[in-house]
Design a protein around this motif. Sequence first.
Motif, mmCIF file in Angstrom:
data_model
loop_
_atom_site.group_PDB
_atom_site.id
_atom_site.type_symbol
_atom_site.label_atom_id
_atom_site.label_comp_id
_atom_site.label_asym_id
_atom_site.label_seq_id
_atom_site.Cartn_x
_atom_site.Cartn_y
_atom_site.Cartn_z
ATOM 1 N N UNK A 1 0.808 -1.222 0.000
ATOM 2 C CA UNK A 1 0.000 0.000 0.000
ATOM 3 C C UNK A 1 0.840 1.270 0.000
ATOM 4 N N UNK A 2 2.152 1.138 -0.132
ATOM 5 C CA UNK A 2 3.041 2.289 -0.034
ATOM 6 C C UNK A 2 3.245 2.975 -1.391
ATOM 7 N N UNK A 3 3.618 4.264 -1.380
ATOM 8 C CA UNK A 3 4.029 4.924 -2.616
ATOM 9 C C UNK A 3 5.223 4.203 -3.224
ATOM 10 N N UNK A 4 5.329 4.264 -4.547
ATOM 11 C CA UNK A 4 6.377 3.519 -5.240
ATOM 12 C C UNK A 4 7.774 3.927 -4.760
ATOM 13 N N UNK A 5 8.001 5.219 -4.507
ATOM 14 C CA UNK A 5 9.316 5.671 -4.075
ATOM 15 C C UNK A 5 9.715 4.999 -2.760
ATOM 16 N N UNK A 6 8.784 4.965 -1.807
ATOM 17 C CA UNK A 6 9.087 4.342 -0.522
ATOM 18 C C UNK A 6 9.332 2.848 -0.674
ATOM 19 N N UNK A 7 8.500 2.197 -1.495
ATOM 20 C CA UNK A 7 8.656 0.753 -1.669
ATOM 21 C C UNK A 7 10.002 0.429 -2.318
ATOM 22 N N UNK A 8 10.368 1.147 -3.369
ATOM 23 C CA UNK A 8 11.630 0.885 -4.056
ATOM 24 C C UNK A 8 12.827 1.191 -3.147
ATOM 25 N N UNK A 9 12.727 2.284 -2.385
ATOM 26 C CA UNK A 9 13.807 2.636 -1.455
ATOM 27 C C UNK A 9 13.955 1.568 -0.379
ATOM 28 N N UNK A 10 12.823 1.063 0.112
ATOM 29 C CA UNK A 10 12.853 0.015 1.137
ATOM 30 C C UNK A 10 13.414 -1.284 0.572
ATOM 31 N N UNK A 11 13.033 -1.628 -0.663
ATOM 32 C CA UNK A 11 13.546 -2.852 -1.277
ATOM 33 C C UNK A 11 15.064 -2.790 -1.416
ATOM 34 N N UNK A 12 15.579 -1.621 -1.778
ATOM 35 C CA UNK A 12 17.037 -1.471 -1.882
ATOM 36 C C UNK A 12 17.706 -1.606 -0.513
ATOM 37 N N UNK A 13 17.072 -1.012 0.509
ATOM 38 C CA UNK A 13 17.626 -1.116 1.864
ATOM 39 C C UNK A 13 17.678 -2.573 2.319
#
Length: 398
Positions: free
Chosen positions: A193-205
């Motif tokens: 349910x997150x914005x794409x920027x947050x999801x992609x940043x989290x996936x990288x982390x």
Amino acid sequence: MVKVNKIVILGGGFGGLYTAIKLAQFPWQESNPEIVLIDKNDRFLFSPLLYELITDEMQSWEVAPSYYELLSNTSIRFLQDTVTEIDDTARQISLKNNGDLSYDYLVMALGGKTPVNQVSGASDFAIPFRTLEDAYRVKEKLRVLENSDLEAIRVVVVGGGYSGVELALKVADRLGKRGKIRIVDRGSEILSDSPEFNRKTAEKALRDRTIWTDLETEVKNITEKDISLSYKNQIDTIPVDLVLWTVGTKPVMLEKKFPFATNAQGKIEINSYLQVKDNSVVWALGDLVECYDQQGKKLPATAQVAFQQADYCAWNIWATIENKPLLAFKYQPLGEMLALGKDSATISGLGLSLGGGLGYLARRLIYLYRLPTFEHQMAVAMNWITSPLTQLIGSANE
């Protein structure tokens, strides 16, 4: 003689505490009401910052100040007690230790809890992460594991939502190379349910810390030493040292049933003014209710939603007493913030996207502003400013 209205608020989380503080700030034409806040705990928990306790980035008093400290300069009376029953006809509540208490207006904000009984062994061997006590349990378990002779510390976080991702990254940063962390989620992606920027940043982390993500996977069984996972009807049992459970929310119930209309999930039914259905003197908010935005979309049980509900709840109680128009609740999405390990975060909303150290700083400042009282804001801010200097001086003297 002017009647003094008594407003009783059950639950001191974001919904209850912020409603109480807002009510105490309103101008009252006749006489100020008596405001009583009741919670079973002695401390308010600023839950979005609970993860910082795992990595010792913050101290308990910053994240969980006492109600007596927070309310010392207000007219709000705090009672540490447990509500056992509500008699709506007599407008009276029963308390475990303080007898019966009458009310003219009532706010239901008892919050929710994380159910850990859906899977065999979860209630015995998995630790939820919702309360201050949960954080202490996790820290103590991690301390024991860190002091053991284990070469690798295997941690499974159940749930790939906000809480699961934030917790997994904090634990990974605490354990360093010894940590072998995996996230298990039934969905096809984390932070769905997150914005794409947050999801992609989290996936990288997660990738940077080599945290596994087992998606479309269900937990079948947990024991003291292993966890059984089901993926495409194949069950795999793997060893584990710590299971952290972050999925699900159930409303906190009383010993006796709520005397109000509830839905199939046990949540109290409310109207657009946050009033309990067919009741003009009782309001409910937070995890106890299902609340919708202007488009009819169900809102998540987050601190941001409860924070905004509190403003409307307080206004509508004030408006009811002062014979002013009520305001229908309108949710304003202010963006989403996630801690992504130590000294890192991501923010997306209101046209702003930040990650890394800048996201971490912005998240801290925003949450500093949202702390419940000015006095607590100043105490925390001063500690954030002086702590690095104190550590620097301490290092120089070693």
